[in-house]
Design a protein around this motif. Structure first.
Motif, PDB file in Angstrom:
ATOM      1  N   ARG A 146       0.848  -1.188   0.000  1.00 17.03           N
ATOM      2  CA  ARG A 146       0.000   0.000   0.000  1.00 17.03           C
ATOM      3  C   ARG A 146       0.883   1.236   0.000  1.00 17.03           C
ATOM      4  O   ARG A 146       1.826   1.334   0.771  1.00 17.03           O
ATOM      5  N   ASP A 147       0.580   2.155  -0.907  1.00 18.27           N
ATOM      6  CA  ASP A 147       1.263   3.448  -0.929  1.00 18.27           C
ATOM      7  C   ASP A 147       0.687   4.273   0.215  1.00 18.27           C
ATOM      8  O   ASP A 147      -0.483   4.642   0.200  1.00 18.27           O
ATOM      9  N   ARG A 148       1.517   4.542   1.231  1.00 17.60           N
ATOM     10  CA  ARG A 148       1.012   5.204   2.435  1.00 17.60           C
ATOM     11  C   ARG A 148       0.454   6.588   2.149  1.00 17.60           C
ATOM     12  O   ARG A 148      -0.530   7.011   2.738  1.00 17.60           O
ATOM     13  N   GLU A 149       1.091   7.298   1.237  1.00 11.40           N
ATOM     14  CA  GLU A 149       0.684   8.674   0.981  1.00 11.40           C
ATOM     15  C   GLU A 149      -0.600   8.732   0.156  1.00 11.40           C
ATOM     16  O   GLU A 149      -1.549   9.420   0.503  1.00 11.40           O
ATOM     17  N   LYS A 150      -0.610   7.967  -0.952  1.00 12.20           N
ATOM     18  CA  LYS A 150      -1.771   8.028  -1.860  1.00 12.20           C
ATOM     19  C   LYS A 150      -2.886   7.093  -1.428  1.00 12.20           C
ATOM     20  O   LYS A 150      -3.989   7.148  -1.969  1.00 12.20           O
ATOM     21  N   ASN A 151      -2.582   6.194  -0.508  1.00 15.60           N
ATOM     22  CA  ASN A 151      -3.525   5.173  -0.087  1.00 15.60           C
ATOM     23  C   ASN A 151      -4.052   4.341  -1.262  1.00 15.60           C
ATOM     24  O   ASN A 151      -5.260   4.129  -1.414  1.00 15.60           O
ATOM     25  N   THR A 152      -3.137   3.922  -2.123  1.00 11.97           N
ATOM     26  CA  THR A 152      -3.510   3.033  -3.222  1.00 11.97           C
ATOM     27  C   THR A 152      -2.666   1.761  -3.107  1.00 11.97           C
ATOM     28  O   THR A 152      -1.649   1.751  -2.420  1.00 11.97           O
ATOM     29  N   PHE A 153      -3.121   0.721  -3.794  1.00 13.67           N
ATOM     30  CA  PHE A 153      -2.358  -0.519  -3.772  1.00 13.67           C
ATOM     31  C   PHE A 153      -1.352  -0.563  -4.910  1.00 13.67           C
ATOM     32  O   PHE A 153      -1.523   0.085  -5.936  1.00 13.67           O
ATOM     33  N   ALA A 154      -0.337  -1.356  -4.719  1.00  7.82           N
ATOM     34  CA  ALA A 154       0.655  -1.574  -5.768  1.00  7.82           C
ATOM     35  C   ALA A 154       1.177  -2.989  -5.591  1.00  7.82           C
ATOM     36  O   ALA A 154       0.986  -3.595  -4.538  1.00  7.82           O
ATOM     37  N   SER A 155       1.784  -3.537  -6.632  1.00 11.26           N
ATOM     38  CA  SER A 155       2.438  -4.827  -6.437  1.00 11.26           C
ATOM     39  C   SER A 155       3.935  -4.592  -6.538  1.00 11.26           C
ATOM     40  O   SER A 155       4.388  -3.738  -7.294  1.00 11.26           O
ATOM     41  N   MET A 156       4.681  -5.299  -5.731  1.00 11.73           N
ATOM     42  CA  MET A 156       6.090  -5.028  -5.647  1.00 11.73           C
ATOM     43  C   MET A 156       6.895  -6.299  -5.824  1.00 11.73           C
ATOM     44  O   MET A 156       6.682  -7.280  -5.133  1.00 11.73           O
ATOM     45  N   LYS A 157       7.771  -6.257  -6.803  1.00  6.52           N
ATOM     46  CA  LYS A 157       8.589  -7.424  -7.075  1.00  6.52           C
ATOM     47  C   LYS A 157       9.980  -7.169  -6.524  1.00  6.52           C
ATOM     48  O   LYS A 157      10.633  -6.207  -6.908  1.00  6.52           O
ATOM     49  N   ARG A 158      10.411  -8.008  -5.627  1.00  4.46           N
ATOM     50  CA  ARG A 158      11.743  -7.832  -5.042  1.00  4.46           C
ATOM     51  C   ARG A 158      12.723  -8.773  -5.719  1.00  4.46           C
ATOM     52  O   ARG A 158      12.554  -9.991  -5.689  1.00  4.46           O
ATOM     53  N   ILE A 159      13.736  -8.221  -6.362  1.00  8.03           N
ATOM     54  CA  ILE A 159      14.740  -9.038  -7.043  1.00  8.03           C
ATOM     55  C   ILE A 159      16.041  -8.977  -6.255  1.00  8.03           C
ATOM     56  O   ILE A 159      16.619  -7.906  -6.086  1.00  8.03           O
ATOM     57  N   LEU A 160      16.448 -10.117  -5.781  1.00  8.36           N
ATOM     58  CA  LEU A 160      17.652 -10.168  -4.943  1.00  8.36           C
ATOM     59  C   LEU A 160      18.907 -10.175  -5.808  1.00  8.36           C
ATOM     60  O   LEU A 160      18.921 -10.761  -6.889  1.00  8.36           O
ATOM     61  N   PHE A 161      19.954  -9.506  -5.340  1.00  4.86           N
ATOM     62  CA  PHE A 161      21.254  -9.574  -6.003  1.00  4.86           C
ATOM     63  C   PHE A 161      21.975 -10.779  -5.427  1.00  4.86           C
ATOM     64  O   PHE A 161      22.334 -10.798  -4.253  1.00  4.86           O
ATOM     65  N   ARG A 162      22.214 -11.772  -6.273  1.00  2.28           N
ATOM     66  CA  ARG A 162      22.811 -13.001  -5.762  1.00  2.28           C
ATOM     67  C   ARG A 162      24.293 -12.862  -5.497  1.00  2.28           C
ATOM     68  O   ARG A 162      24.806 -13.293  -4.486  1.00  2.28           O
ATOM     69  N   TYR A 163      24.996 -12.250  -6.460  1.00  6.88           N
ATOM     70  CA  TYR A 163      26.450 -12.235  -6.355  1.00  6.88           C
ATOM     71  C   TYR A 163      26.952 -10.801  -6.268  1.00  6.88           C
ATOM     72  O   TYR A 163      26.781 -10.025  -7.193  1.00  6.88           O
ATOM     73  N   GLN A 164      27.557 -10.480  -5.152  1.00 10.58           N
ATOM     74  CA  GLN A 164      28.022  -9.125  -4.949  1.00 10.58           C
ATOM     75  C   GLN A 164      29.031  -8.689  -5.999  1.00 10.58           C
ATOM     76  O   GLN A 164      29.029  -7.558  -6.439  1.00 10.58           O
ATOM     77  N   ASP A 165      29.873  -9.635  -6.448  1.00 16.27           N
ATOM     78  CA  ASP A 165      30.925  -9.249  -7.378  1.00 16.27           C
ATOM     79  C   ASP A 165      30.378  -8.921  -8.771  1.00 16.27           C
ATOM     80  O   ASP A 165      31.093  -8.417  -9.614  1.00 16.27           O
ATOM     81  N   ASP A 166      29.106  -9.228  -9.024  1.00 14.06           N
ATOM     82  CA  ASP A 166      28.497  -8.854 -10.297  1.00 14.06           C
ATOM     83  C   ASP A 166      27.896  -7.459 -10.239  1.00 14.06           C
ATOM     84  O   ASP A 166      27.530  -6.898 -11.262  1.00 14.06           O
ATOM     85  N   GLY A 167      27.735  -6.923  -9.040  1.00 18.46           N
ATOM     86  CA  GLY A 167      27.054  -5.635  -8.916  1.00 18.46           C
ATOM     87  C   GLY A 167      25.574  -5.800  -9.233  1.00 18.46           C
ATOM     88  O   GLY A 167      25.001  -6.867  -9.022  1.00 18.46           O
ATOM     89  N   VAL A 168      24.957  -4.746  -9.771  1.00 15.56           N
ATOM     90  CA  VAL A 168      23.550  -4.834 -10.145  1.00 15.56           C
ATOM     91  C   VAL A 168      23.457  -5.734 -11.382  1.00 15.56           C
ATOM     92  O   VAL A 168      24.128  -5.472 -12.377  1.00 15.56           O
ATOM     93  N   PRO A 169      22.649  -6.814 -11.344  1.00 15.36           N
ATOM     94  CA  PRO A 169      22.634  -7.756 -12.470  1.00 15.36           C
ATOM     95  C   PRO A 169      22.222  -7.090 -13.789  1.00 15.36           C
ATOM     96  O   PRO A 169      21.316  -6.259 -13.814  1.00 15.36           O
ATOM     97  N   GLY A 170      22.901  -7.476 -14.869  1.00 14.89           N
ATOM     98  CA  GLY A 170      22.603  -6.931 -16.188  1.00 14.89           C
ATOM     99  C   GLY A 170      21.158  -7.147 -16.605  1.00 14.89           C
ATOM    100  O   GLY A 170      20.536  -6.266 -17.206  1.00 14.89           O
ATOM    101  N   SER A 171      20.592  -8.316 -16.257  1.00 12.80           N
ATOM    102  CA  SER A 171      19.206  -8.592 -16.650  1.00 12.80           C
ATOM    103  C   SER A 171      18.246  -7.586 -16.012  1.00 12.80           C
ATOM    104  O   SER A 171      17.257  -7.190 -16.617  1.00 12.80           O
ATOM    105  N   VAL A 172      18.563  -7.158 -14.787  1.00 17.61           N
ATOM    106  CA  VAL A 172      17.712  -6.187 -14.100  1.00 17.61           C
ATOM    107  C   VAL A 172      17.849  -4.808 -14.764  1.00 17.61           C
ATOM    108  O   VAL A 172      16.852  -4.133 -15.021  1.00 17.61           O
TER     109      VAL A 172
END
Lengths: 158, 294
Positions: B30-56
């Motif tokens: 829920r967006d606290r300010e607007k009071n609307t719903f949203a869906s949130m996809k959390r993508i984990l970074f698996r390998y620190q040495d790759d930095g932000v994954p290219g696919s993302v």
């Protein structure tokens, strides 16, 4: 085809308008230094030329939105590195690990580079598919050479 | 650092988990300010040495370029050291559930026409490969459909999986089932299947497996030959005994998709052309006579 070129022109125009900036001498000097470093690293990793070009586009777009103080030379280095790594992830098939990028004077560590990548991504609002002249070039070369195959190295020689 | 201020905890309140994939998890929030719903996809970074994954990076850059009323839009990108949160607009209902929940409104011919037009109007911008009623979200009040199937916007699949195994057989184009090269016509085929399903509220092809899916197609649309589909013989299906490739009584599209007006049947037939090269394009479909009195 025509539509595609028009689309490229439109996108380039909106992008260059948003990234026009006032450059003082320090930044000018730091920028030319950053480009030298990026080109060297490109050769080392055998990246394509458009990857180097794209890194410079990111670099310029970043500095049009944020200021780096003139005593923070290391920040310019870290920024060049993050821009090159991001451009490689957009353009290259094989991308080196962060620890493979070496900068003579500093040791940023993977964690530091990743944090800078995120800062660049957020500053550029994750709009990373910038139009570069290379997109036009491929198009024109294909037109010029219609049925024959273009000579090798034609892109890198331009 | 200032860019970390907008973290999940401040702006959005995390509610229940609504999906899970090998990238990470999807939450309703829920967006606290607007009071609307949203869906949130959390993508984990698996390998620190790759930095932000290219696919993302490539996936988000692509989503940033797409701005269309019939596409689920990316509202926000929030990051932490270990992951990135992609916040999308949230719609409760997908087309599959919509048809089940509103059997009467859902069969309104004008609504079907409007939904089909909306789906087609965005589909030539990108290759989806995975269109099905579950990937199309419905805004029930506004009568708007939005495709939620753009790489990272896909609700549960892994990001950028370029394989043949991406689609449930029931909506798969024949060239995907027989491993031929594929391109944007595969989406038109899927949209055709969805079109028929919107009319009847039954899947056009059940497609238990790829072999039965092919038989179902050929039974309804005829067995292809070198004239209707030049090059079909090189695709690895044995066409020497066409009878073996069909099952049951041959029925026509208008028998199966009952209640669809004749221009609709004509459009559907062109969308379900077995030969991908002769299949109608999205651009041409949008100016088909079926939409003339819409």
């Amino acid at each position: 085809e025509e539509e595609y070129v028009q689309m490229l022109i439109d996108r380039e125009r909106t992008e260059s308008e948003s990234s026009r900036m006032s450059i003082d001498d320090w930044i000018k000097c730091a920028r030319s230094d950053a480009i030298t470093w990026i080109l060297k690293a490109r050769a080392l990793f055998r990246f394509r030329f458009q990857t180097a070009y794209l890194s410079v586009v990111y670099f310029d777009r970043f500095l049009s939105k944020r200021i780096i103080d003139s005593d923070k030379y290391w920040a310019i280095r870290l920024l060049s590195l993050a821009c090159l790594s991001l451009a490689a992830k957009m353009e290259e098939c094989r991308v080196p690990a962060l620890s493979e990028f070496r900068v003579e004077e500093y040791n940023f560590g993977s964690e530091g580079i990743q944090r800078m990548e995120l800062l660049v991504l957020n500053t550029l609002e994750w709009k990373m598919s910038s139009v570069t002249p290379f997109a036009y070039l491929h198009h024109f070369i294909a037109k010029l050479f219609k049925d024959q195959s273009p000579p090798r190295n034609v892109i890198s020689r331009t | 650092m200032d860019y970390l201020i907008d973290t999940m905890d401040n702006k959005y309140e995390q509610l229940e988990t609504i999906g899970r994939g090998n990238f990470g998890e999807v939450y309703k929030c829920r967006d606290r300010e607007k009071n609307t719903f949203a869906s949130m996809k959390r993508i984990l970074f698996r390998y620190q040495d790759d930095g932000v994954p290219g696919s993302v990076i490539r996936g988000v850059a692509l989503l940033k370029e797409l701005d269309h009323p019939n596409i689920i839009s990316l509202l926000d990108v929030l990051d932490d050291e270990k992951w990135v949160d992609l916040v999308f607009e949230y719609l409760e209902m997908d087309l599959w559930r919509f048809m089940g929940t509103y059997p009467r409104i859902g069969k309104d011919p004008n609504l079907t026409k409007s939904f089909l037009y909306q789906i087609l109007s965005d589909s030539y911008r990108i290759l989806h490969r995975n269109l099905k009623p579950r990937n199309i979200m419905v805004d029930v009040d506004k009568k708007i459909v939005k495709i939620a199937d753009y790489g990272l916007a896909r609700p549960v699949d892994a990001p950028v999986a370029f394989t043949y195994q991406v689609l449930s057989p029931g909506y798969k184009a024949p060239e995907l089932l027989i491993d031929a090269k594929y391109s944007t016509p595969v989406d038109i085929w899927s949209v055709g299947c969805i079109f028929a399903e919107m009319v009847t509220h039954h899947p056009l092809f059940n497609g238990q497996c790829e072999h039965t899916a092919i038989m179902e197609m050929f039974s309804l649309l005829g067995v292809p030959n070198v004239e209707t589909w030049p090059g079909v013989t090189s695709l690895g299906i044995n066409l020497s005994n066409p009878e073996a490739l069909v099952s049951g009584v041959r029925r026509s599209l208008s028998d199966v998709v009952k209640g669809l007006e004749p221009t609709g049947i004509d459009l559907l037939a062109q969308m379900l052309c077995l030969n991908p090269c002769r299949r109608i394009t999205a651009r041409d479909a949008l100016i088909h006579a079926y939409f003339r009195n819409a």
